[in-house]
Each structure stands twice: as structure tokens, then as C-alpha cells.
Scaffold this motif. Structure first.
Motif, PDB file in Angstrom:
ATOM      1  N   ALA A 199       4.599  -0.772   4.017  1.00  0.00           N
ATOM      2  CA  ALA A 199       4.082   0.596   3.977  1.00  0.00           C
ATOM      3  C   ALA A 199       3.972   1.086   2.532  1.00  0.00           C
ATOM      4  O   ALA A 199       3.011   1.784   2.177  1.00  0.00           O
ATOM      5  CB  ALA A 199       5.002   1.517   4.780  1.00  0.00           C
ATOM      6  N   GLU A 200       4.931   0.707   1.684  1.00  0.00           N
ATOM      7  CA  GLU A 200       4.854   1.089   0.273  1.00  0.00           C
ATOM      8  C   GLU A 200       3.672   0.423  -0.407  1.00  0.00           C
ATOM      9  O   GLU A 200       2.964   1.044  -1.210  1.00  0.00           O
ATOM     10  CB  GLU A 200       6.154   0.700  -0.438  1.00  0.00           C
ATOM     11  N   LEU A 201       3.438  -0.839  -0.086  1.00  0.00           N
ATOM     12  CA  LEU A 201       2.305  -1.558  -0.662  1.00  0.00           C
ATOM     13  C   LEU A 201       0.990  -0.919  -0.245  1.00  0.00           C
ATOM     14  O   LEU A 201       0.100  -0.688  -1.075  1.00  0.00           O
ATOM     15  CB  LEU A 201       2.343  -3.029  -0.219  1.00  0.00           C
ATOM     16  N   VAL A 202       0.852  -0.614   1.021  1.00  0.00           N
ATOM     17  CA  VAL A 202      -0.378   0.002   1.519  1.00  0.00           C
ATOM     18  C   VAL A 202      -0.592   1.364   0.879  1.00  0.00           C
ATOM     19  O   VAL A 202      -1.722   1.721   0.509  1.00  0.00           O
ATOM     20  CB  VAL A 202      -0.338   0.116   3.060  1.00  0.00           C
ATOM     21  N   ALA A 203       0.478   2.136   0.725  1.00  0.00           N
ATOM     22  CA  ALA A 203       0.362   3.453   0.099  1.00  0.00           C
ATOM     23  C   ALA A 203      -0.145   3.333  -1.332  1.00  0.00           C
ATOM     24  O   ALA A 203      -0.951   4.156  -1.795  1.00  0.00           O
ATOM     25  CB  ALA A 203       1.711   4.168   0.129  1.00  0.00           C
ATOM     26  N   LEU A 204       0.289   2.300  -2.036  1.00  0.00           N
ATOM     27  CA  LEU A 204      -0.160   2.097  -3.410  1.00  0.00           C
ATOM     28  C   LEU A 204      -1.636   1.708  -3.483  1.00  0.00           C
ATOM     29  O   LEU A 204      -2.343   2.057  -4.432  1.00  0.00           O
ATOM     30  CB  LEU A 204       0.689   1.003  -4.079  1.00  0.00           C
TER      31      LEU A 204
END
Length: 210
Positions: A199-204
Motif C-alpha cells: 500500500a505504501e508503494l502504491v501510494a508513492l
């Protein structure tokens, strides 16, 4: 004198059969030993081919292991494509499809297995294992890029390629962080950690995709 088409087809079929035998034997040795530590001679014997035949198909033992690992990951993409074929792509986004493919339920079992068999301890993953994982993920990248391009024909090809490359590069970093946080094993807790990192990767990476 030009070879007859049927002779060419026969040779092609025999080559494909030999290559498959080598890959199947390597996969079986990896499962049996829970590692990729076997020799070319052991692989040739398990595949019932000559040592020379192994090298006719692959430059090195590492190339064989990479191909096996890559196939495990690309099989996930094939399964995702089969699922996607039964659903409408309306409303789907490039990044959304990537996130779905990279979810813990899809990737963690295979990634955990590859971490175990590619070598190195948890404290010292080992250069060989890290390189092989990176190469396997590059095969995954190529496969998923083709899938996304088919799923989103209206999105610019370069844009698709760049988003997929950025996602896959981030995924490699995600694997390293996930392994550090969880030990690289497949458990309900480690899957939750994976999805949190994803989820952090996608948000970035999130941005307009039209």
C-alpha cells in the motif's frame, strides 16, 4: 540442401522437450532439497539428458534456476490474466491492476519459497540469492508489462512501461524490507506486513493514468 519442414518441426519439438525436462528436473531438485545447490551433472542426470544438452539450452546453472524462479512468478501473472478475462476492465487502472497482482495472497507464497531455496541465511541473504531473485523479478516484470498493455490498450505504451518498471523496481525493495521485518516466511502476519508495504508503494506511485 534445405531441411524438410517436418524435420525442422521434429527438431524444434525435441529441443522444447529437452528444455522442459531440464526445467522440470531443476524445479524438482529445488523442491526436494529446499535449495538451488545442485551441480550441472546432478541436473543432467535428473533430467535424463547430457551435460552438453544442459549447456545447449542455458549459459549457466544460475540461468536454469532463474528460469525456474521466473516461471513461478509468471505463472501468477497468467493466473491473474485468466481471472481478468472473466471480468470487465471498465474502471480498472494500471496501478490498480499492478497492486492486485502484487498482493500478498498472490505473491507471498512464491516469494517466501524462493527466498528459502535461492540461498543464504536470514542474517546474510547472500549475493547469489539476491541476484537470482532480481533476475526472476525481471521476468515477472516483462510478463506483467505485456498483461497490463493488453488490459489497457488505450493507455500510452510508454506510460505503461514506465509505471510497470517503477512498480517492479519498488517491489524488489519491498521484498528486502519485508524479509527484514518478517524473516521472509509465509504467515498471516507476514502477509499483512506485505500488504501494508505494498500500500505504501502504491501510494508513492499513484498518479493519473488516463
Amino acid at each position: 540442401m534445405t531441411a524438410k519442414p517436418e524435420a525442422v518441426d521434429r527438431r524444434t519439438a525435441l529441443k522444447a522437450k529437452s528444455r522442459k525436462a531440464i526445467l522440470d528436473a531443476a524445479a524438482a531438485l529445488m523442491r526436494e532439497r529446499r535449495s538451488a545447490n545442485f551441480s550441472v551433472d546432478e541436473l543432467a542426470a535428473a533430467a535424463d539428458v547430457s551435460r552438453r544438452t544442459v549447456f545447449n539450452h542455458f549459459d549457466s546453472l544460475e540461468a536454469v534456476v532463474t528460469a525456474v524462479a521466473g516461471h513461478m512468478l509468471t505463472d501468477i501473472v497468467d493466473a491473474m490474466e485468466a481471472e481478468a478475462a472473466n471480468t470487465s476492465g471498465d474502471g480498472a487502472t494500471v496501478l490498480g491492476d499492478l497492486a492486485a497482482t502484487g498482493s500478498a495472497d498472490h505473491l507471498v507464497p512464491t516469494i517466501a519459497y524462493l527466498i528459502e531455496v535461492l540461498g543464504g541465511s536470514f542474517e546474510d541473504p547472500g549475493e547469489r540469492g539476491a541476484v537470482l531473485m532480481e533476475r526472476a523479478l525481471s521476468l515477472f516484470t516483462a510478463q506483467i508489462s505485456a498483461l497490463i498493455a493488453r488490459r489497457h490498450p488505450r493507455v500510452d505504451e510508454l506510460r505503461v512501461a514506465l509505471v510497470v518498471a517503477a512498480f517492479s523496481g519498488g517491489l524488489l525493495g519491498l521484498v528486502a524490507h519485508w524479509r527484514t521485518a518478517t524473516g521472509g516466511t509465509d504467515t498471516p502476519a507476514s502477509r499483512r506486513t506485505w500488504n501494508d508495504l505494498l500500500a505504501e508503494l502504491v501510494a508513492l506511485l499513484r498518479e493519473p493514468e488516463a
